[in-house]
Design a protein around this motif. Structure first.
Motif, mmCIF file in Angstrom:
data_model
loop_
_atom_site.group_PDB
_atom_site.id
_atom_site.type_symbol
_atom_site.label_atom_id
_atom_site.label_comp_id
_atom_site.label_asym_id
_atom_site.label_seq_id
_atom_site.Cartn_x
_atom_site.Cartn_y
_atom_site.Cartn_z
ATOM 1 N N PHE A 1 1.004 -1.257 0.089
ATOM 2 C CA PHE A 1 -0.031 -0.156 -0.203
ATOM 3 C C PHE A 1 0.861 1.271 -0.107
ATOM 4 O O PHE A 1 2.198 1.084 0.354
ATOM 5 C CB PHE A 1 -0.836 0.052 1.273
ATOM 6 C CG PHE A 1 -2.127 -0.926 1.181
ATOM 7 C CD1 PHE A 1 -3.438 -0.366 1.184
ATOM 8 C CD2 PHE A 1 -1.953 -2.211 1.075
ATOM 9 C CE1 PHE A 1 -4.516 -0.987 1.086
ATOM 10 C CE2 PHE A 1 -3.212 -3.180 1.176
ATOM 11 C CZ PHE A 1 -4.275 -2.485 0.952
ATOM 12 N N ALA B 1 0.735 5.397 1.494
ATOM 13 C CA ALA B 1 -0.104 6.367 2.240
ATOM 14 C C ALA B 1 0.660 7.830 2.395
ATOM 15 O O ALA B 1 2.042 8.044 1.790
ATOM 16 C CB ALA B 1 -0.180 5.767 3.502
ATOM 17 N N TYR C 1 0.180 12.151 3.710
ATOM 18 C CA TYR C 1 -0.728 13.170 4.229
ATOM 19 C C TYR C 1 -0.333 14.612 3.643
ATOM 20 O O TYR C 1 0.967 15.038 3.188
ATOM 21 C CB TYR C 1 -0.141 13.306 5.847
ATOM 22 C CG TYR C 1 -1.030 14.511 6.398
ATOM 23 C CD1 TYR C 1 -2.240 14.470 6.709
ATOM 24 C CD2 TYR C 1 -0.152 15.757 6.493
ATOM 25 C CE1 TYR C 1 -3.117 15.420 7.388
ATOM 26 C CE2 TYR C 1 -1.149 16.647 7.113
ATOM 27 C CZ TYR C 1 -2.348 16.503 7.523
ATOM 28 O OH TYR C 1 -2.653 17.672 8.008
ATOM 29 N N GLY D 1 0.028 12.985 0.534
ATOM 30 C CA GLY D 1 -1.320 12.296 0.109
ATOM 31 C C GLY D 1 -1.611 12.663 -1.562
ATOM 32 O O GLY D 1 -1.865 11.642 -2.161
ATOM 33 N N ALA E 1 0.884 10.156 -3.162
ATOM 34 C CA ALA E 1 0.377 8.994 -3.033
ATOM 35 C C ALA E 1 -0.591 8.763 -4.177
ATOM 36 O O ALA E 1 -0.852 7.539 -4.913
ATOM 37 C CB ALA E 1 -0.060 8.622 -1.715
ATOM 38 N N LEU E 2 -1.610 9.507 -4.414
ATOM 39 C CA LEU E 2 -2.768 9.474 -5.355
ATOM 40 C C LEU E 2 -2.106 9.186 -6.817
ATOM 41 O O LEU E 2 -2.576 8.437 -7.697
ATOM 42 C CB LEU E 2 -3.720 10.370 -5.334
ATOM 43 C CG LEU E 2 -4.425 10.371 -4.071
ATOM 44 C CD1 LEU E 2 -5.501 11.775 -4.014
ATOM 45 C CD2 LEU E 2 -5.565 9.300 -4.051
ATOM 46 N N GLY F 1 -3.437 -0.853 -2.599
ATOM 47 C CA GLY F 1 -4.316 -0.048 -2.137
ATOM 48 C C GLY F 1 -3.657 1.418 -2.002
ATOM 49 O O GLY F 1 -2.264 1.232 -1.890
ATOM 50 N N CYS F 2 -4.293 2.425 -1.680
ATOM 51 C CA CYS F 2 -3.595 3.736 -1.365
ATOM 52 C C CYS F 2 -4.576 4.521 -0.093
ATOM 53 O O CYS F 2 -5.910 4.493 -0.321
ATOM 54 C CB CYS F 2 -3.812 4.560 -2.664
ATOM 55 S SG CYS F 2 -3.056 6.212 -2.400
ATOM 56 N N VAL F 3 -4.049 5.130 0.716
ATOM 57 C CA VAL F 3 -4.257 5.822 1.713
ATOM 58 C C VAL F 3 -3.924 7.425 1.596
ATOM 59 O O VAL F 3 -2.878 7.417 1.576
ATOM 60 C CB VAL F 3 -4.357 5.250 3.062
ATOM 61 C CG1 VAL F 3 -5.075 6.288 4.189
ATOM 62 C CG2 VAL F 3 -4.805 4.006 3.350
ATOM 63 N N ALA F 4 -4.898 8.358 1.364
ATOM 64 C CA ALA F 4 -4.489 9.721 1.116
ATOM 65 C C ALA F 4 -5.165 10.487 2.256
ATOM 66 O O ALA F 4 -6.413 10.630 2.063
ATOM 67 C CB ALA F 4 -4.856 10.421 -0.202
ATOM 68 N N TYR F 5 -4.429 11.105 3.379
ATOM 69 C CA TYR F 5 -4.999 11.866 4.283
ATOM 70 C C TYR F 5 -5.146 13.381 3.794
ATOM 71 O O TYR F 5 -4.030 13.634 3.848
ATOM 72 C CB TYR F 5 -4.336 11.648 5.565
ATOM 73 C CG TYR F 5 -4.259 10.260 6.184
ATOM 74 C CD1 TYR F 5 -5.220 9.660 6.863
ATOM 75 C CD2 TYR F 5 -3.048 9.440 5.643
ATOM 76 C CE1 TYR F 5 -5.233 8.580 7.257
ATOM 77 C CE2 TYR F 5 -3.141 8.147 6.179
ATOM 78 C CZ TYR F 5 -4.043 7.645 7.139
ATOM 79 O OH TYR F 5 -4.078 6.327 7.344
ATOM 80 N N CYS F 6 -5.875 14.035 3.875
ATOM 81 C CA CYS F 6 -6.082 15.479 3.256
ATOM 82 C C CYS F 6 -5.175 15.709 2.035
ATOM 83 O O CYS F 6 -4.541 16.793 2.373
ATOM 84 C CB CYS F 6 -5.685 16.600 4.688
ATOM 85 S SG CYS F 6 -6.622 16.147 6.117
#
Length: 69
Positions: free
Chosen positions: A17, A19, A21, A25, A28-29, A40-45
């Motif tokens: 994954f 990730a 911020y 973020g 990451a996207l 997968g990908c987790v993007a915070y703000c």
């Protein structure tokens, strides 16, 4: 990604994954959009207005050919 899969024996290539911020973020996207091997990908703000990125920042993302376009 290539380095982790090839050299880190604990890495399961089917469970990687990304990730980040804020601007991380956003990156990451962008990476996830161009790397099909990610689970997968987790993007915070993230800042999703990529047109607001300055050209110099985009040039630093040299792992994504043609990103400025």
């Amino acid at each position: 990604m290539d380095y982790a899969i090839e050299h880190l024996k604990l890495v399961d290539p089917n469970k990687v994954f990304i990730a980040g911020y804020s601007s991380g973020g956003s990156q990451a996207l962008l990476f996830a959009a161009h790397e099909p091997r990610l689970a997968g990908c987790v993007a915070y703000c993230p800042d999703t207005h990529f047109s607001d990125f300055d050209t110099e920042t985009l040039r630093k993302l040299d792992f994504l050919p043609g990103i400025e376009e």
